[in-house]
Design a protein around this motif. Structure first.
Motif, PDB file in Angstrom:
ATOM      1  N   ASN A 114       1.454   8.256   0.397  1.00 38.07           N
ATOM      2  CA  ASN A 114       1.623   9.723  -0.255  1.00 38.07           C
ATOM      3  C   ASN A 114       0.907  10.549   0.095  1.00 38.07           C
ATOM      4  OD1 ASN A 114       3.771   8.115  -1.085  1.00 38.07           O
ATOM      5  ND2 ASN A 114       3.542   8.312  -3.000  1.00 38.07           N
ATOM      6  N   HIS A 115       1.501  11.697   0.703  1.00 34.58           N
ATOM      7  CA  HIS A 115       0.939  13.418   1.212  1.00 34.58           C
ATOM      8  C   HIS A 115       1.190  14.350   0.303  1.00 34.58           C
ATOM      9  CE1 HIS A 115       0.519  10.895   5.653  1.00 34.58           C
ATOM     10  NE2 HIS A 115      -0.279  12.326   5.251  1.00 34.58           N
TER      11      HIS A 115
ATOM     12  N   GLY B  68       1.825   3.704  10.999  1.00 33.41           N
ATOM     13  CA  GLY B  68       2.618   4.381  10.023  1.00 33.41           C
ATOM     14  C   GLY B  68       3.894   5.578   9.171  1.00 33.41           C
ATOM     15  N   ALA B  69       2.237   6.590   9.690  1.00 34.61           N
ATOM     16  CA  ALA B  69       2.629   7.926   9.640  1.00 34.61           C
ATOM     17  C   ALA B  69       4.146   8.474  10.456  1.00 34.61           C
ATOM     18  CB  ALA B  69       1.363   8.471  10.260  1.00 34.61           C
TER      19      ALA B  69
ATOM     20  N   PHE C 287       0.661  -1.196   0.351  1.00 37.12           N
ATOM     21  CA  PHE C 287      -0.333   0.157   0.151  1.00 37.12           C
ATOM     22  C   PHE C 287       0.745   1.183  -0.223  1.00 37.12           C
ATOM     23  CE2 PHE C 287       0.734   0.006   4.728  1.00 37.12           C
ATOM     24  CZ  PHE C 287       0.968   1.535   5.009  1.00 37.12           C
TER      25      PHE C 287
ATOM     26  N   ARG D 147      14.448   4.949   4.133  1.00 42.81           N
ATOM     27  CA  ARG D 147      12.918   5.894   5.208  1.00 42.81           C
ATOM     28  C   ARG D 147      13.461   5.129   6.479  1.00 42.81           C
ATOM     29  NH1 ARG D 147       7.787   2.917   3.669  1.00 42.81           N
ATOM     30  NH2 ARG D 147       6.800   4.207   4.872  1.00 42.81           N
TER      31      ARG D 147
ATOM     32  N   CYS E   9      -1.351   1.966   8.198  1.00 43.93           N
ATOM     33  CA  CYS E   9      -1.733   3.656   7.897  1.00 43.93           C
ATOM     34  C   CYS E   9      -3.343   3.837   9.333  1.00 43.93           C
ATOM     35  CB  CYS E   9      -2.003   4.145   7.058  1.00 43.93           C
ATOM     36  SG  CYS E   9      -3.226   5.786   6.322  1.00 43.93           S
TER      37      CYS E   9
ATOM     38  N   VAL F 247       9.205   7.665   8.631  1.00 45.09           N
ATOM     39  CA  VAL F 247       9.008   8.420   7.327  1.00 45.09           C
ATOM     40  C   VAL F 247      10.253   8.520   6.300  1.00 45.09           C
ATOM     41  CG1 VAL F 247      10.554  11.423   6.892  1.00 45.09           C
ATOM     42  CG2 VAL F 247       8.692  10.756   9.347  1.00 45.09           C
TER      43      VAL F 247
ATOM     44  N   ASP G  98       7.991   5.052  -4.259  1.00 46.87           N
ATOM     45  CA  ASP G  98       6.964   5.865  -3.595  1.00 46.87           C
ATOM     46  C   ASP G  98       7.098   5.218  -2.218  1.00 46.87           C
ATOM     47  OD1 ASP G  98       5.160   6.179  -5.496  1.00 46.87           O
ATOM     48  OD2 ASP G  98       4.501   5.077  -6.212  1.00 46.87           O
ATOM     49  N   HIS G  99       7.936   4.229  -1.858  1.00 47.53           N
ATOM     50  CA  HIS G  99       8.245   3.881  -0.276  1.00 47.53           C
ATOM     51  C   HIS G  99       9.521   4.464   0.252  1.00 47.53           C
ATOM     52  CE1 HIS G  99       4.766   1.463  -0.777  1.00 47.53           C
ATOM     53  NE2 HIS G  99       5.409   0.985  -1.961  1.00 47.53           N
TER      54      HIS G  99
ATOM     55  N   GLY H 155      10.687  14.763   5.754  1.00 43.12           N
ATOM     56  CA  GLY H 155      11.267  14.011   4.814  1.00 43.12           C
ATOM     57  C   GLY H 155      11.269  15.238   3.749  1.00 43.12           C
TER      58      GLY H 155
ATOM     59  N   TYR I 158       7.306  16.552   5.513  1.00 45.29           N
ATOM     60  CA  TYR I 158       6.316  15.858   6.235  1.00 45.29           C
ATOM     61  C   TYR I 158       7.262  15.264   7.216  1.00 45.29           C
ATOM     62  CZ  TYR I 158       3.969  11.824   7.340  1.00 45.29           C
ATOM     63  OH  TYR I 158       3.042  11.152   8.424  1.00 45.29           O
TER      64      TYR I 158
ATOM     65  N   TYR J 225      -3.318  12.561  12.992  1.00 52.95           N
ATOM     66  CA  TYR J 225      -3.478  11.483  13.859  1.00 52.95           C
ATOM     67  C   TYR J 225      -3.583  11.163  15.260  1.00 52.95           C
ATOM     68  CZ  TYR J 225      -1.599  10.232   8.876  1.00 52.95           C
ATOM     69  OH  TYR J 225      -1.439  10.163   7.131  1.00 52.95           O
TER      70      TYR J 225
HETATM   71  N1  MTE Z   1       6.727  10.005   4.869  1.00 53.70           N
HETATM   72  C1  MTE Z   1       6.569  11.188   3.989  1.00 53.70           C
HETATM   73  N2  MTE Z   1       7.467  11.979   4.135  1.00 53.70           N
HETATM   74  N3  MTE Z   1       5.487  11.653   3.153  1.00 53.70           N
HETATM   75  C2  MTE Z   1       4.213  10.812   3.342  1.00 53.70           C
HETATM   76  O1  MTE Z   1       3.601  11.071   2.792  1.00 53.70           O
HETATM   77  N4  MTE Z   1       3.239   9.112   4.970  1.00 53.70           N
HETATM   78  C3  MTE Z   1       3.334   8.669   5.668  1.00 53.70           C
HETATM   79  C4  MTE Z   1       4.376   7.278   6.134  1.00 53.70           C
HETATM   80  N5  MTE Z   1       5.455   8.509   5.510  1.00 53.70           N
HETATM   81  C5  MTE Z   1       4.737   9.578   4.713  1.00 53.70           C
HETATM   82  C6  MTE Z   1       5.812   9.306   4.588  1.00 53.70           C
HETATM   83  C7  MTE Z   1       1.868   7.224   6.666  1.00 53.70           C
HETATM   84  S1  MTE Z   1       0.529   8.266   7.030  1.00 53.70           S
HETATM   85  C8  MTE Z   1       2.126   6.147   5.762  1.00 53.70           C
HETATM   86  S2  MTE Z   1       0.808   5.147   5.927  1.00 53.70           S
HETATM   87  C9  MTE Z   1       3.399   5.318   5.792  1.00 53.70           C
HETATM   88  O2  MTE Z   1       5.025   6.540   5.524  1.00 53.70           O
HETATM   89  C10 MTE Z   1       2.844   4.866   4.417  1.00 53.70           C
HETATM   90  O3  MTE Z   1       4.286   4.172   3.615  1.00 53.70           O
HETATM   91  P1  MTE Z   1       3.927   3.116   2.516  1.00 53.70           P
HETATM   92  O4  MTE Z   1       3.429   4.322   1.418  1.00 53.70           O
HETATM   93  O5  MTE Z   1       5.397   3.187   2.429  1.00 53.70           O
HETATM   94  O6  MTE Z   1       3.046   1.915   2.526  1.00 53.70           O
END
Ligand code: MTE
Ligand code: HEM
Ligand code: MO
Length: 467
Positions: free
Chosen positions: A140-141, A297-298, A137, A289, A186, A301, A283-284, A243, A253, A323
């Motif tokens: 990304n914000h 998950g939030a 899954f 990370r 998440c 980072v 994407d991950h 991030g 982020y 959150y």
């Molecule tokens: N880290 C950054 N830099 N930017 C993001 O948007 N989203 C967070 C976290 N880390 C995020 C982040 C959230 S809310 C979750 S649930 C997880 O990453 C999701 O990780 P994934 O996309 O690898 O599943």
């Protein structure tokens, strides 16, 4: 050789259900596999995931298909050729901040394209203990940052330590590689069920905002100790992460975790550069990370640029004003984010991935499958399943890794087989129990909250048994 009619990809896309016929492509060939769907050894639901498009991205995930007899079988269903295609219009990077986002797997269920938020279909979620990277899954914000691994530097700083700047080769060579199998979930997983009680604000995740990978990287602990921060700090301290993705105001982020968790050898917090044996996908979080096992998950980072030891939690919006959980009576007029703690460890969770809601299952033996997981490294000790809405229960069979005590970071997959009678209406329910004997609440109403987080009521799936 027979001459076949020529179709465009658009024409193939119109054939996505048995009613419209089920077409798929392989290479430049088009197949009508409607009559094969029910014969598929991997299940009819799986073939339908590829309906209207190419088989290759799906077959790439399941090696059983790279055998000659599979292609031979497919050839029987050939109905056409793809027309030589015009080049797709190239998106204008200056206009669209998401134009540089990476390609994604077509099987993902997209909740939002820009920013990209998607979950694997439930039919594939529990096909394997480790989620394939392409199906993990994605939450990304903001747009996915483009990072040049040669110029990438990770900054580590804070009071009383040395400020460090680490290149990727330094991160890889100066610290031992540590591997951890951990599930990320998440806070909004299963939010769609909460919205059915009363609307909430947020992406309508089904049950798939959860996935599991084997992560490899440096321990955050080792990096913090190397930078001169000690095993213990007096008073309240946090480790803040930033991030490389920034909002329009230039704010990155960000999120934080308590110092004690960051430095604990048993908490297994990683600065990960590998996911399931490959370099991190864009994407991950490529190239580095955070992975905080057992925590929402939030806090994990992605695209990590800075680690800072601080007496305060991260000032980020996502730590301060998102959150967090609230009483069901709190609404957008009365919410005061300062009154609730940031979510860290998540509560016990489980869901049914098979069968799907509304399915008509054949009489005989029914296989019910799903996942279960709890936060804080608490092992799932039991999953109870009911076929009659919760009147009677049976314990499911659990499959998973054998975790060290208190470090059960990965989900368990479970299965229950039971005879079902023709014509019956079933309400299948599951609920998990963790090592602290925490249980899931039976209904959503009492845990409803305006942001739709922490949705972990008993999962219920209604199906009918065919006659
Ligand atoms: N880290 C950054 N830099 N930017 C993001 O948007 N989203 C967070 C976290 N880390 C995020 C982040 C959230 S809310 C979750 S649930 C997880 O990453 C999701 O990780 P994934 O996309 O690898 O599943
Ligand atoms: C298994 C064919 C589409 C997932 C198989 C097998 C065949 C097959 C012949 C058995 C292989 C063996 O054991 O020797 C096909 C054909 C497809 C198709 C012709 C297209 C029309 C898909 C898709 C998916 C998928 C789209 C996933 C989304 C699987 C899985 C198995 C399997 C998971 C293993 C089942 C098990 O071992 O329990 N497929 N397949 N297949 N297929 Fe497919
Ligand atoms: Mo999230």
């Amino acid at each position: 050789a027979p001459r076949y009619p020529v179709y465009t990809r658009e024409e193939v896309r119109r054939h996505r259900s048995p009613g419209d016929r089920v077409w798929v492509t392989h290479g430049t060939e088009v197949f009508d596999v409607t009559d094969f769907v029910e014969l598929h050894p991997g299940g009819a639901d799986k073939v339908l995931l590829a309906a209207g498009g190419a088989l290759e991205p799906f077959w790439a995930l399941y090696a059983v298909h790279s055998q000659p007899h599979v292609l031979e079988l497919l050839r029987e269903y050939k109905v056409g050729e793809l027309s030589p295609e015009e080049a797709p219009p190239s998106p204008d990077a200056a206009q669209d901040p998401f134009a540089g986002d990476p390609p994604r797997h077509p099987g993902m269920r997209v909740n939002s394209l820009k920013p990209f938020n998607a979950e694997p279909p439930a039919e594939l979620l529990t096909e394997s203990f480790l989620t394939p990277n392409e199906l993990f899954f994605t939450r990304n914000h903001l747009p996915v940052p483009a990072v040049d691994p040669r110029s990438y530097r990770l900054r580590v700083e804070g009071p009383g330590g040395r400020a460090l700047s680490l290149s990727l080769p330094e991160l890889r060579s100066r610290f031992p590689k540590h591997e951890v199998t951990a599930t990320l979930q998440c806070a909004g997983n299963r939010r769609a069920e909460m919205s059915r009680v009363r609307p909430v604000k947020g992406l309508p995740w089904d049950i798939g905002a959860i996935s599991t990978a084997r992560w490899g990287g440096a321990r955050l602990r080792d990096v913090l100790l190397h930078a001169g921060f000690g095993e213990r700090r007096d008073g309240e301290w946090h480790v803040c992460f930033e991030g490389l993705d920034e909002d329009v105001g230039g704010a990155p982020y960000g999120a934080s975790i308590p110092y004690g968790r960051a430095v604990s050898p048993d908490a297994d917090v990683l600065l990960a550069y590998e996911m399931n044996g490959e370099e991190l996908p864009r994407d991950h979080g490529f190239p580095v990370r955070v992975v905080v096992p057992g925590v929402v998950g939030a806090r994990s980072v992605k695209w990590l640029r800075r680690v800072a030891v601080s007496p305060a939690e991260s000032p980020s919006h996502w730590q301060q004003n998102d959150y967090k959980g609230f009483c069901p009576s709190v609404d957008w007029d009365t919410v005061d984010y300062r009154t609730a703690p940031a979510i860290q460890e998540l509560p016990v969770q489980s869901a049914i991935t098979q069968p799907r809601p509304g399915a008509a299952v054949p009489p005989g033996e029914l296989a019910v499958k799903g996942y279960a997981w709890s936060g804080g490294g608490r092992r799932v000790v039991r999953v109870d399943v009911s076929l009659d809405g919760g009147r009677t229960w049976r314990a499911a069979e659990l499959a998973g890794e054998r975790p060290a005590p208190g470090r059960a970071w990965a989900w368990v997959l479970w299965e229950l087989r039971a005879p079902v009678a023709a014509g019956a209406e079933l309400e299948i329910v599951c609920k998990a129990v963790d090592a602290s004997y925490n249980v899931q609440p039976d209904t959503v109403g009492p845990i409803w909250n305006l942001r739709g987080v922490l949705s972990n009521a008993w999962h219920r799936v209604r199906v009918t048994v065919a006659r």
